[in-house]
Motif scaffolding. Sequence first.
Motif, PDB file in Angstrom:
ATOM      1  N   UNK A 202       0.841  -1.198   0.000  1.00  0.00           N
ATOM      2  CA  UNK A 202       0.000   0.000   0.000  1.00  0.00           C
ATOM      3  C   UNK A 202       0.877   1.249   0.000  1.00  0.00           C
ATOM      4  N   UNK A 203       1.869   1.237  -0.860  1.00  0.00           N
ATOM      5  CA  UNK A 203       2.790   2.360  -0.984  1.00  0.00           C
ATOM      6  C   UNK A 203       2.147   3.509  -1.751  1.00  0.00           C
ATOM      7  N   UNK A 204       2.871   4.619  -1.825  1.00  0.00           N
ATOM      8  CA  UNK A 204       2.390   5.769  -2.592  1.00  0.00           C
ATOM      9  C   UNK A 204       2.215   5.392  -4.066  1.00  0.00           C
ATOM     10  N   UNK A 205       3.098   4.542  -4.575  1.00  0.00           N
ATOM     11  CA  UNK A 205       2.969   4.108  -5.969  1.00  0.00           C
ATOM     12  C   UNK A 205       1.697   3.300  -6.165  1.00  0.00           C
ATOM     13  N   UNK A 206       1.369   2.457  -5.176  1.00  0.00           N
ATOM     14  CA  UNK A 206       0.133   1.685  -5.255  1.00  0.00           C
ATOM     15  C   UNK A 206      -1.075   2.611  -5.353  1.00  0.00           C
ATOM     16  N   UNK A 207      -1.169   3.572  -4.431  1.00  0.00           N
ATOM     17  CA  UNK A 207      -2.316   4.475  -4.442  1.00  0.00           C
ATOM     18  C   UNK A 207      -2.327   5.352  -5.684  1.00  0.00           C
TER      19      UNK A 207
END
Length: 240
Positions: A202-207
């Motif tokens: 749930x990293x920034x890249x995921x979001x």
Amino acid sequence: MVALSVEFALPSGRQVIAIIKGRRGAQRMTLRVDPISHRLVVNGPARVSKRDALNFVAAHHDWVERRFAALPSSAPFLEGAHILFRGRPTLLRRRDGRGAAIYRDGEAPELDIAAGDARFERKVELALKAYAHSDALSFSDRLSPHLGVAPQSLALRDTRSRWGSCNSKGDIMLSWRLIGAPPKGCEYVVAHELAHLRELNHSARFWGHVSALVPDWQMARAWLKANGAQLHALGRGGGL
């Protein structure tokens, strides 16, 4: 400690079933009301006693009463009843004979089910699962090309804690109860799991991937958080 089931009455007279669970490493007791089973779950240290657990409940009986009072009413699949379908109260109608379910959209939506009296509830559940699977596949087919990924499989379950999940093999699992949510809710959950095919975290890249697929995903997630108990009530109380 093995989970212990205890039935007792609150000061109001409400009969409650409590599940007492001792957990290794737990330092304190906590309470929650399961919106599906309508049972009180008492979590505590590994050696928590029945007496201590019930004393803890008694000390917080006002909180417990409020939680039970806030639970949504059951929504059994009965002829003439209204249930949430794609986010809208929808009338369940029965017709004799055979054939596929018929959804009539409009100002007063209806779901027409071909079934005898004895099979009506089961046929409603099967119809809802079929609609849920169709909607989920439609969203997946439309969104996955934008990420350059596609799930290995997409299956439905009746989950308690999560609306969807994804494993490292690319298999996506969704709750069939999402059929009760507005389409944007299902779209968000599908986008969430597809994004995990790119980022299994749930990293920034995921979001960032989720936002690219569904820019207003926060509204959909908020709806699910606020109304999830209503979805879990679907089909409850009607003998399924």
